[in-house]
Design a protein around this motif. Sequence first.
Motif, PDB file in Angstrom:
ATOM      1  N   GLN A  81       0.825  -1.208   0.000  1.00 48.30           N
ATOM      2  CA  GLN A  81       0.000   0.000   0.000  1.00 48.30           C
ATOM      3  C   GLN A  81       0.860   1.260   0.000  1.00 48.30           C
ATOM      4  O   GLN A  81       0.502   2.252  -0.615  1.00 48.30           O
ATOM      5  CB  GLN A  81      -0.900   0.023   1.225  1.00 48.30           C
ATOM      6  N   ASN A  82       1.963   1.221   0.703  1.00 48.31           N
ATOM      7  CA  ASN A  82       2.827   2.396   0.819  1.00 48.31           C
ATOM      8  C   ASN A  82       3.787   2.552  -0.352  1.00 48.31           C
ATOM      9  O   ASN A  82       4.471   3.569  -0.448  1.00 48.31           O
ATOM     10  CB  ASN A  82       3.613   2.350   2.132  1.00 48.31           C
ATOM     11  N   ASP A  83       3.848   1.577  -1.232  1.00 46.21           N
ATOM     12  CA  ASP A  83       4.718   1.649  -2.416  1.00 46.21           C
ATOM     13  C   ASP A  83       3.984   2.415  -3.513  1.00 46.21           C
ATOM     14  O   ASP A  83       3.504   1.850  -4.482  1.00 46.21           O
ATOM     15  CB  ASP A  83       5.083   0.235  -2.870  1.00 46.21           C
ATOM     16  N   LEU A  84       3.872   3.724  -3.322  1.00 43.34           N
ATOM     17  CA  LEU A  84       3.127   4.596  -4.222  1.00 43.34           C
ATOM     18  C   LEU A  84       4.046   5.724  -4.648  1.00 43.34           C
ATOM     19  O   LEU A  84       4.673   6.373  -3.809  1.00 43.34           O
ATOM     20  CB  LEU A  84       1.908   5.150  -3.491  1.00 43.34           C
ATOM     21  N   ALA A  85       4.180   5.939  -5.958  1.00 45.66           N
ATOM     22  CA  ALA A  85       5.124   6.947  -6.445  1.00 45.66           C
ATOM     23  C   ALA A  85       4.606   7.653  -7.689  1.00 45.66           C
ATOM     24  O   ALA A  85       3.985   7.041  -8.555  1.00 45.66           O
ATOM     25  CB  ALA A  85       6.470   6.295  -6.756  1.00 45.66           C
ATOM     26  N   TYR A  86       4.880   8.945  -7.736  1.00 44.35           N
ATOM     27  CA  TYR A  86       4.637   9.759  -8.927  1.00 44.35           C
ATOM     28  C   TYR A  86       5.941   9.917  -9.688  1.00 44.35           C
ATOM     29  O   TYR A  86       7.005  10.027  -9.087  1.00 44.35           O
ATOM     30  CB  TYR A  86       4.205  11.186  -8.549  1.00 44.35           C
ATOM     31  N   ASN A  87       5.837   9.983 -11.012  1.00 44.21           N
ATOM     32  CA  ASN A  87       6.959  10.392 -11.854  1.00 44.21           C
ATOM     33  C   ASN A  87       6.447  11.527 -12.737  1.00 44.21           C
ATOM     34  O   ASN A  87       5.613  11.307 -13.616  1.00 44.21           O
ATOM     35  CB  ASN A  87       7.487   9.244 -12.701  1.00 44.21           C
ATOM     36  N   PHE A  88       6.949  12.738 -12.467  1.00 42.07           N
ATOM     37  CA  PHE A  88       6.582  13.910 -13.250  1.00 42.07           C
ATOM     38  C   PHE A  88       7.693  14.139 -14.268  1.00 42.07           C
ATOM     39  O   PHE A  88       8.837  14.425 -13.901  1.00 42.07           O
ATOM     40  CB  PHE A  88       6.427  15.140 -12.345  1.00 42.07           C
ATOM     41  N   GLU A  89       7.363  14.001 -15.542  1.00 41.07           N
ATOM     42  CA  GLU A  89       8.362  14.102 -16.610  1.00 41.07           C
ATOM     43  C   GLU A  89       8.418  15.520 -17.174  1.00 41.07           C
ATOM     44  O   GLU A  89       7.459  16.292 -17.047  1.00 41.07           O
ATOM     45  CB  GLU A  89       8.015  13.106 -17.720  1.00 41.07           C
ATOM     46  N   ASN A  90       9.548  15.840 -17.827  1.00 40.09           N
ATOM     47  CA  ASN A  90       9.727  17.191 -18.369  1.00 40.09           C
ATOM     48  C   ASN A  90       8.941  17.427 -19.658  1.00 40.09           C
ATOM     49  O   ASN A  90       8.930  18.529 -20.174  1.00 40.09           O
ATOM     50  CB  ASN A  90      11.210  17.529 -18.549  1.00 40.09           C
ATOM     51  N   ASN A  91       8.241  16.412 -20.152  1.00 41.10           N
ATOM     52  CA  ASN A  91       7.367  16.590 -21.321  1.00 41.10           C
ATOM     53  C   ASN A  91       5.898  16.706 -20.905  1.00 41.10           C
ATOM     54  O   ASN A  91       5.005  16.571 -21.715  1.00 41.10           O
ATOM     55  CB  ASN A  91       7.547  15.429 -22.301  1.00 41.10           C
ATOM     56  N   ARG A  92       5.662  16.936 -19.618  1.00 37.02           N
ATOM     57  CA  ARG A  92       4.345  17.102 -18.985  1.00 37.02           C
ATOM     58  C   ARG A  92       3.595  15.794 -18.763  1.00 37.02           C
ATOM     59  O   ARG A  92       2.479  15.804 -18.247  1.00 37.02           O
ATOM     60  CB  ARG A  92       3.456  18.090 -19.732  1.00 37.02           C
ATOM     61  N   ASN A  93       4.168  14.662 -19.131  1.00 34.16           N
ATOM     62  CA  ASN A  93       3.530  13.386 -18.811  1.00 34.16           C
ATOM     63  C   ASN A  93       3.845  13.027 -17.364  1.00 34.16           C
ATOM     64  O   ASN A  93       4.868  13.423 -16.825  1.00 34.16           O
ATOM     65  CB  ASN A  93       4.040  12.275 -19.724  1.00 34.16           C
ATOM     66  N   TYR A  94       2.936  12.284 -16.757  1.00 31.38           N
ATOM     67  CA  TYR A  94       3.204  11.755 -15.420  1.00 31.38           C
ATOM     68  C   TYR A  94       2.619  10.359 -15.318  1.00 31.38           C
ATOM     69  O   TYR A  94       1.726   9.964 -16.070  1.00 31.38           O
ATOM     70  CB  TYR A  94       2.624  12.666 -14.317  1.00 31.38           C
ATOM     71  N   THR A  95       3.144   9.613 -14.344  1.00 26.66           N
ATOM     72  CA  THR A  95       2.573   8.322 -13.974  1.00 26.66           C
ATOM     73  C   THR A  95       2.451   8.277 -12.459  1.00 26.66           C
ATOM     74  O   THR A  95       3.252   8.870 -11.738  1.00 26.66           O
ATOM     75  CB  THR A  95       3.437   7.130 -14.442  1.00 26.66           C
ATOM     76  N   LEU A  96       1.438   7.597 -11.999  1.00 22.09           N
ATOM     77  CA  LEU A  96       1.264   7.279 -10.587  1.00 22.09           C
ATOM     78  C   LEU A  96       1.255   5.760 -10.522  1.00 22.09           C
ATOM     79  O   LEU A  96       0.398   5.116 -11.143  1.00 22.09           O
ATOM     80  CB  LEU A  96      -0.041   7.860 -10.045  1.00 22.09           C
ATOM     81  N   LYS A  97       2.236   5.202  -9.816  1.00 22.49           N
ATOM     82  CA  LYS A  97       2.371   3.745  -9.772  1.00 22.49           C
ATOM     83  C   LYS A  97       2.303   3.264  -8.340  1.00 22.49           C
ATOM     84  O   LYS A  97       2.817   3.912  -7.427  1.00 22.49           O
ATOM     85  CB  LYS A  97       3.709   3.315 -10.374  1.00 22.49           C
ATOM     86  N   GLN A  98       1.706   2.095  -8.167  1.00 20.14           N
ATOM     87  CA  GLN A  98       1.663   1.453  -6.860  1.00 20.14           C
ATOM     88  C   GLN A  98       2.077   0.001  -7.013  1.00 20.14           C
ATOM     89  O   GLN A  98       1.664  -0.676  -7.956  1.00 20.14           O
ATOM     90  CB  GLN A  98       0.265   1.518  -6.246  1.00 20.14           C
ATOM     91  N   GLY A  99       2.910  -0.460  -6.068  1.00 24.42           N
ATOM     92  CA  GLY A  99       3.278  -1.869  -6.018  1.00 24.42           C
ATOM     93  C   GLY A  99       4.395  -2.292  -6.943  1.00 24.42           C
ATOM     94  O   GLY A  99       4.520  -3.468  -7.241  1.00 24.42           O
TER      95      GLY A  99
END
Length: 172
Positions: A81-99
């Motif tokens: 549950q705590n393995d949650l991360a954002y990746n904000f990229e310099n091309n304005r894309n992002y991902t939110l990943k868990q697990g």
Amino acid sequence: MKKTILLLNSLMIVGILTVSCDNDNGPDCPDALTGALSEVETAFTGNWNLKSIVADKEIDLTDDNVENPSTDIFAQNSDCQNDLAYNFENNRNYTLKQGLNVTDCQDLEARGTWALNGGLLTFVTNCSSDYTAIEINEDDTEFSYTSNLRFKDVNNALIDSKVIFTYEKNIP
């Protein structure tokens, strides 16, 4: 189940749940965010890991046969549950990943575009556009946001609480 609830709460907070609409980015769907990043946005790019979840009311979420309510929701969650991360990229894309970093977890992911202006983090994902007020610390290594959530404790009592989510930037 609890893992899914935390991710869904996180997704709802930043407003990236799928809503009903055409997938072709038609007239009812907002356009993806584009354009050059500001200086503040450039400093914000990178990977951010969930560091803490703190509620303003004590809640017992652990089914361990011990009365041990706490405001530290992060400590009561599983590693997955705590393995949650954002990746904000310099091309304005992002991902939110868990697990993705903890073994034996169900990998969950959301994608979209982002912008940051005046402490307001904007997300466009799955035909929706949402805004989250964030606070960034002075050295740009943590950001947090607050949300009102409803929890069901181990005794099935519903508890409404103001919750602060804090993310820490991965410094290479």
